[in-house]
Design an enzyme around this catalytic site. Structure first.
Site, PDB file in Angstrom:
ATOM      1  N   SER A   8       0.564  -1.110  -0.082  1.00 14.00           N
ATOM      2  CA  SER A   8      -0.041  -0.224  -0.374  1.00 14.00           C
ATOM      3  C   SER A   8       0.986   1.149  -0.319  1.00 14.00           C
ATOM      4  O   SER A   8       1.772   1.438   0.925  1.00 14.00           O
ATOM      5  CB  SER A   8      -1.160   0.389   0.874  1.00 14.00           C
ATOM      6  OG  SER A   8      -0.930   1.287   1.700  1.00 14.00           O
ATOM      7  N   TYR A  22      -3.216  -0.935  10.314  1.00  7.22           N
ATOM      8  CA  TYR A  22      -3.407  -1.244   8.881  1.00  7.22           C
ATOM      9  C   TYR A  22      -2.196  -0.626   8.508  1.00  7.22           C
ATOM     10  O   TYR A  22      -0.380  -1.053   7.985  1.00  7.22           O
ATOM     11  CB  TYR A  22      -4.125  -0.212   8.019  1.00  7.22           C
ATOM     12  CG  TYR A  22      -3.853  -1.105   6.256  1.00  7.22           C
ATOM     13  CD1 TYR A  22      -4.041  -2.357   5.728  1.00  7.22           C
ATOM     14  CD2 TYR A  22      -3.805   0.661   5.736  1.00  7.22           C
ATOM     15  CE1 TYR A  22      -4.084  -2.384   4.859  1.00  7.22           C
ATOM     16  CE2 TYR A  22      -3.764  -0.283   4.251  1.00  7.22           C
ATOM     17  CZ  TYR A  22      -3.762  -1.378   4.008  1.00  7.22           C
ATOM     18  OH  TYR A  22      -3.719  -1.616   2.725  1.00  7.22           O
TER      19      TYR A  22
END
Length: 240
Positions: A140, A153
């Site tokens: 990501s 996250y």
């Protein structure tokens, strides 16, 4: 470049992983699909219905070493080799730290970090023996900067980036390439969302990520692509 080579794709049931499976099949690769539910077999059947016959599917949990050992062995039994691992399995949620439970934190790290570690470790003996192979991890853009309400996250993706960077240095002597693809906002099912919502019209598409995998995996033998970062124009993000 990729024709008749063998790829394992984790998290291939839907979304980005499924798009990667169809894209690699189009390139002529033989596929070993891994998913946490029996739905993974439907993805395999869809591929076969499109004429892609070299597809096997394994229901497996990437956080469990025994499951990883099994799907690696099943791939070798089916095809005799592993040329590419795509670490795509992952989960995410967005909460303030004060609202995040220990169980949520632990589960996220088990899937996002331990899953990448175990799957990569699982294919390495074979790749090291044949002195070739590519490991691509779908991470990501938050592996490069922080965001509010995303501590768990973001921390998991920083961990993935660090792991992949160290691994790349460990195995380059064995001619094994390790890289990450770090997308921004993608129109998919991430964080229990729905793919195809009108508000995601200008986001990256799952096919864009699949194209990036092909680009990284099909680089000439003398070339390493350490990282690909991609964003939609619609996304505002910090410049690292």
């Amino acid at each position: 470049m990729l024709k008749d080579k063998v790829a394992i794709i984790t998290g291939a049931t839907r979304g980005i992983g499924k798009a990667i499976a169809f894209r690699l099949a189009k390139e002529g690769m033989k596929l070993s699909l891994v998913g946490s539910s029996d739905e993974i077999r439907k993805t395999a059947e869809e591929l076969k219905a499109k004429g892609y016959s070299d597809v096997v599917a394994s229901q497996a949990d990437v956080t469990k070493e025994a499951d990883v050992t099994r799907f690696v062995q099943e791939t070798l039994e089916a095809y005799g080799q592993i040329d590419l691992l795509v670490n795509n399995a992952g989960i995410g949620f967005f909460k303030e730290v004060v609202d995040t439970t220990v169980e949520e934190w632990s589960k996220l790290f088990e899937v996002n970090v331990q899953g990448v570690f175990l799957s990569s470790k699982g294919v390495l003996p074979h790749m090291k023996e044949k002195k070739s192979g590519t490991i691509v991890t779908i991470s990501s853009d938050v592996a490069r900067y922080t965001i509010p309400n995303g501590s768990a996250y973001t921390a998991s993706k920083y961990a993935v980036q660090g792991f992949c960077g160290s691994l790349a240095q460990e195995v380059r002597g064995d001619r094994i390439r390790v890289g990450t693809i770090n997308p921004g906002m993608v129109d998919t099912y991430f964080a229990n969302s729905t793919q195809g919502l009108p508000e995601k019209e200008d986001w990256l598409k799952v096919e864009n990520i699949a194209d990036a995998v092909v680009y990284m995996a099909s680089a000439p033998p003398h070339m390493l692509i350490d990282e690909i970062i991609l964003h939609p124009f619609a996304q505002n993000y910090p410049i690292a």
